[in-house]
Design an enzyme around this catalytic site. Structure first.
Site, PDB file in Angstrom:
ATOM      1  N   THR A 167       0.824  -1.186   0.000  1.00 55.67           N
ATOM      2  CA  THR A 167       0.000   0.000   0.000  1.00 55.67           C
ATOM      3  C   THR A 167       0.865   1.245   0.000  1.00 55.67           C
ATOM      4  O   THR A 167       2.091   1.162  -0.023  1.00 55.67           O
ATOM      5  CB  THR A 167      -0.827   0.004   1.288  1.00 55.67           C
ATOM      6  OG1 THR A 167       0.087   0.115   2.372  1.00 55.67           O
ATOM      7  CG2 THR A 167      -1.600  -1.267   1.476  1.00 55.67           C
ATOM      8  N   ARG A 195     -12.502  -9.072  -2.692  1.00 56.75           N
ATOM      9  CA  ARG A 195     -11.551  -9.267  -1.587  1.00 56.75           C
ATOM     10  C   ARG A 195     -11.216  -7.929  -0.949  1.00 56.75           C
ATOM     11  O   ARG A 195     -10.941  -6.949  -1.619  1.00 56.75           O
ATOM     12  CB  ARG A 195     -10.266  -9.921  -2.106  1.00 56.75           C
ATOM     13  CG  ARG A 195      -9.172 -10.107  -1.055  1.00 56.75           C
ATOM     14  CD  ARG A 195      -8.142  -8.988  -1.128  1.00 56.75           C
ATOM     15  NE  ARG A 195      -7.017  -9.212  -0.209  1.00 56.75           N
ATOM     16  CZ  ARG A 195      -6.083  -8.293   0.075  1.00 56.75           C
ATOM     17  NH1 ARG A 195      -6.132  -7.107  -0.495  1.00 56.75           N
ATOM     18  NH2 ARG A 195      -5.117  -8.567   0.910  1.00 56.75           N
ATOM     19  N   VAL A 196     -11.269  -7.881   0.370  1.00 58.91           N
ATOM     20  CA  VAL A 196     -10.886  -6.694   1.124  1.00 58.91           C
ATOM     21  C   VAL A 196      -9.758  -7.086   2.065  1.00 58.91           C
ATOM     22  O   VAL A 196      -9.866  -8.079   2.782  1.00 58.91           O
ATOM     23  CB  VAL A 196     -12.078  -6.118   1.922  1.00 58.91           C
ATOM     24  CG1 VAL A 196     -11.626  -4.967   2.811  1.00 58.91           C
ATOM     25  CG2 VAL A 196     -13.175  -5.664   0.974  1.00 58.91           C
ATOM     26  N   GLY A 197      -8.690  -6.319   2.049  1.00 55.58           N
ATOM     27  CA  GLY A 197      -7.541  -6.620   2.894  1.00 55.58           C
ATOM     28  C   GLY A 197      -7.546  -5.810   4.171  1.00 55.58           C
ATOM     29  O   GLY A 197      -8.594  -5.387   4.679  1.00 55.58           O
ATOM     30  N   ASP A 198      -6.357  -5.578   4.696  1.00 55.03           N
ATOM     31  CA  ASP A 198      -6.230  -4.916   5.990  1.00 55.03           C
ATOM     32  C   ASP A 198      -6.538  -3.423   5.946  1.00 55.03           C
ATOM     33  O   ASP A 198      -6.979  -2.840   6.944  1.00 55.03           O
ATOM     34  CB  ASP A 198      -4.803  -5.093   6.514  1.00 55.03           C
ATOM     35  CG  ASP A 198      -3.787  -4.351   5.644  1.00 55.03           C
ATOM     36  OD1 ASP A 198      -3.196  -3.349   6.103  1.00 55.03           O
ATOM     37  OD2 ASP A 198      -3.579  -4.756   4.487  1.00 55.03           O
ATOM     38  N   GLY A 219       2.171  -4.448   3.271  1.00 56.60           N
ATOM     39  CA  GLY A 219       2.583  -5.845   3.194  1.00 56.60           C
ATOM     40  C   GLY A 219       1.416  -6.719   2.817  1.00 56.60           C
ATOM     41  O   GLY A 219       0.481  -6.283   2.138  1.00 56.60           O
ATOM     42  N   HIS A 220       1.416  -7.974   3.289  1.00 59.19           N
ATOM     43  CA  HIS A 220       0.348  -8.903   2.945  1.00 59.19           C
ATOM     44  C   HIS A 220      -0.837  -8.680   3.871  1.00 59.19           C
ATOM     45  O   HIS A 220      -0.758  -8.891   5.087  1.00 59.19           O
ATOM     46  CB  HIS A 220       0.845 -10.347   3.043  1.00 59.19           C
ATOM     47  CG  HIS A 220      -0.124 -11.332   2.472  1.00 59.19           C
ATOM     48  ND1 HIS A 220      -0.842 -12.206   3.267  1.00 59.19           N
ATOM     49  CD2 HIS A 220      -0.531 -11.554   1.198  1.00 59.19           C
ATOM     50  CE1 HIS A 220      -1.639 -12.938   2.489  1.00 59.19           C
ATOM     51  NE2 HIS A 220      -1.472 -12.564   1.248  1.00 59.19           N
ATOM     52  N   GLY A 221      -1.941  -8.225   3.296  1.00 62.90           N
ATOM     53  CA  GLY A 221      -3.082  -7.784   4.083  1.00 62.90           C
ATOM     54  C   GLY A 221      -3.638  -8.834   5.022  1.00 62.90           C
ATOM     55  O   GLY A 221      -3.989  -8.530   6.169  1.00 62.90           O
TER      56      GLY A 221
END
Length: 310
Positions: A167, A195-198, A219-221
């Site tokens: 991000t 899909r929704v991440g962090d 990084g990886h959500g």
């Protein structure tokens, strides 16, 4: 010590041919955001401005540089949080919006909610007079190339996530000691639609509290969500850890517990700041006391006078 602004342009692996542009774009945006603080603007004004600058730069996985989902479309998430009142606004899975971070701020300022998603967020944007942009205007040739490459039967999923993982985000403290954070993303490459991440999840994709500090991660959500990384780091700061030590503790826990790599920018209300990461790279920049700090690799820390224009 005040004001201070710390910014990241995403953690992961940035190809050599894009690294210089990623770093210079980040420094330019940081200068603009710090100018807001120097002019007496609030921490919230500054973080929204700097993230808007990055959303408008196709080098980053946000706004007009967003990666594409499995259908070859752009869905974006963003969050803002004000440490003075704990007010927050977020949007998830939004389309046809050039600057999701500005829409997130409108959610905070103009509604009683914290997060709006997809079509509801789009209707709210129209009601607020936020102009829609054509979906194709947010898709770069680079993003489409990487999407198509990842569709190949022999595609290496690890290699395909390289180049744009994560991000953009910022944290700030203004002259009054108020903290704020803002984070914006185009998600992860070739993810499922919806899909929704962090990023839009409070405590995961950002957190700000005047009593402790502010964090914006990258990084990886899914890994960030599992450990509520932003709030975890602030918990360590509440226990007496410095911004840097707390950031390292949170990132180490995420790596050890769920195998997640990433990075953060962190600040406390007194102006102490950190830019820390466990990934191979994270483009970052900070402005404080007329000095611009920036780096890309672990241990890298360059400085220059803010009056000096490259």
């Amino acid at each position: 010590m005040l004001p201070v602004l710390v910014v990241h342009g995403g953690a992961g692996h940035i190809p050599d041919d894009r690294a210089e542009l990623a770093c210079s774009g980040l420094c330019s945006a940081t200068r603009v955001g710090y100018g807001v603080l120097q002019g007496g603007g609030s921490a919230m004004d500054a973080v929204v401005e700097v993230v808007t600058q990055l959303e408008n730069n196709p080098m980053y996985n946000a706004g007009c540089g967003s990666v594409l989902n499995a259908k070859g479309e752009v869905e974006m998430d963003a969050i803002v949080m004000d440490g003075k009142t704990l007010a927050s606004g977020a949007v998830s899975a939004v389309r046809n919006i050039a600057n999701p971070v500005q829409l997130a701020r409108l959610v905070m300022d103009k509604t009683s909610h914290v997060c709006l998603t997809a079509e509801g967020a789009g209707r709210f944007a129209r009601a607020m007079g936020v102009p829609e942009v054509p979906g194709h205007s947010l898709i770069t040739d680079y993003s489409r190339m990487r999407w198509e490459k990842n569709l190949a039967p022999d595609a290496n999923p690890v290699e395909c996530q390289m180049g744009k993982m994560g991000t953009v985000g910022a944290v700030a403290v203004d002259v009054e000691g108020n903290v704020a954070c803002a984070t914006s993303t185009g998600g992860i490459l070739n993810c499922m639609e919806g899909r929704v991440g962090d990023t839009p999840c409070i405590g995961c994709g950002g957190y700000a509290d005047n009593k402790v500090g502010a964090v914006s991660p990258t990084g990886h959500g899914e890994a960030i969500m599992k450990v509520t990384l932003s709030r975890l780091i602030l918990f360590h700061m509440e226990q007496g850890q410095s911004a840097e030590a707390a950031s390292d503790l949170g990132l180490a826990y995420m790596k050890e517990r769920v195998g997640g790599l990433g990075g953060v920018v962190t600040v406390d209300p007194r102006g102490h700041w950190a830019a820390r990461f466990t990934s191979r790279q994270m483009a970052w920049a900070a402005a404080q006391q007329d000095t611009l700090h920036h780096g890309l690799y672990t241990g890298e820390h360059f400085t220059q006078n803010l009056d000096h224009q490259p």
